[in-house]
Enzyme design. Structure first.
Site, PDB file in Angstrom:
ATOM      1  N   GLY A 192       0.914  -1.299  -0.113  1.00 53.99           N
ATOM      2  CA  GLY A 192       0.083   0.058  -0.023  1.00 53.99           C
ATOM      3  C   GLY A 192       0.875   1.314   0.050  1.00 53.99           C
ATOM      4  O   GLY A 192       2.022   1.063   0.165  1.00 53.99           O
ATOM      5  N   ALA A 236      10.192   2.287   6.440  1.00 53.47           N
ATOM      6  CA  ALA A 236      11.674   2.766   6.121  1.00 53.47           C
ATOM      7  C   ALA A 236      11.938   4.003   6.705  1.00 53.47           C
ATOM      8  O   ALA A 236      11.023   5.102   6.836  1.00 53.47           O
ATOM      9  CB  ALA A 236      11.706   3.347   4.497  1.00 53.47           C
ATOM     10  N   CYS A 255       5.173   9.962  -0.747  1.00 59.31           N
ATOM     11  CA  CYS A 255       4.242   9.322  -0.181  1.00 59.31           C
ATOM     12  C   CYS A 255       2.989  10.086  -0.469  1.00 59.31           C
ATOM     13  O   CYS A 255       1.844  10.166   0.518  1.00 59.31           O
ATOM     14  CB  CYS A 255       4.480   9.785   1.441  1.00 59.31           C
ATOM     15  SG  CYS A 255       5.984   8.993   2.143  1.00 59.31           S
TER      16      CYS A 255
END
Length: 212
Positions: A74, A162, A178
């Site tokens: 996702g 991460a 993002c």
């Protein structure tokens, strides 16, 4: 948060695509009850990874020379590179536990780990009706320090987080990270003026109650 012991695997620099093949193997082993819940900690050479819904305008200019790889997790675009701690979580969820519930738990555990390193951080609540706002942000500067993208298959999670420790932050500026055009990505070193990968790994393992 309840106790959820994890077996820990630790590697240094692993190319992204071979890592994905190994992760698939780990997921299959967990689905067959051949291994316990597992946290695999590693880093990748420079690579941009994109979720299935990443808009083409968010991608970096190819002239930058960093490969772009589509992934099954996702979330949207993320950069990986040396100096970043990546954690892949292969965890069998409890009955009735959803992937969103687990992502929120992962955020809290990383907030705890960063706090142990002297860096106050927070997760952010998602406004009603909006897409889940995942990750971890620093409290004082409001910069994003952790990206999270996960998926669930037959009750077992894959992919993970991460955490920027002391790597080069410039590549984050080459694309829309993002799905957030105005996000300011940061690292432990940028915030504290110092960073240790070994100390970060130890804090993360402790926060996830790992053993191994």
């Amino acid at each position: 948060m309840r106790q959820r012991p994890l077996s820990v695997m630790r590697d240094e620099l692993v190319d992204y695509e071979p890592a994905m093949e190994r992760m698939k193997e780990l997921v299959g082993e967990r689905q067959r009850e051949e291994r316990p819940d597992t946290l695999w900690l590693l880093s990748h050479p420079p690579v941009f990874t994109i979720g299935r819904r990443t808009p083409i305008e968010h991608l970096p200019d190819p002239s930058r020379g960093v490969p772009v790889v589509e992934t099954t997790r996702g979330g949207q675009l993320t950069y990986h590179g040396p100096g970043q701690l990546v954690g892949y979580l292969i965890v069998k969820l409890d009955e009735g536990e959803g992937i969103v519930d687990y992502v929120r738990e992962v955020e809290l555990r990383l907030v705890e780990a960063l706090g142990k390193l002297g860096l106050p951080c927070e997760r952010r609540d998602t406004p009603p009706g909006s897409e889940l706002l995942t990750g971890v942000w620093t409290v004082e500067t409001g910069r994003k320090i952790v990206s999270i993208g996960m998926r669930q298959s037959r009750g077992v999670t894959s992919h993970g987080f991460a955490l920027n420790v002391d790597g080069d932050l410039e590549p984050w500026k080459w694309a829309v990270a993002c799905g957030m055009p105005d996000v300011d990505m940061t690292s432990i070193k940028r915030e504290l003026g110092r960073a240790s990968m070994d100390e970060t790994v130890a804090a993360v393992i402790e926060a996830f109650e790992g053993y191994g």
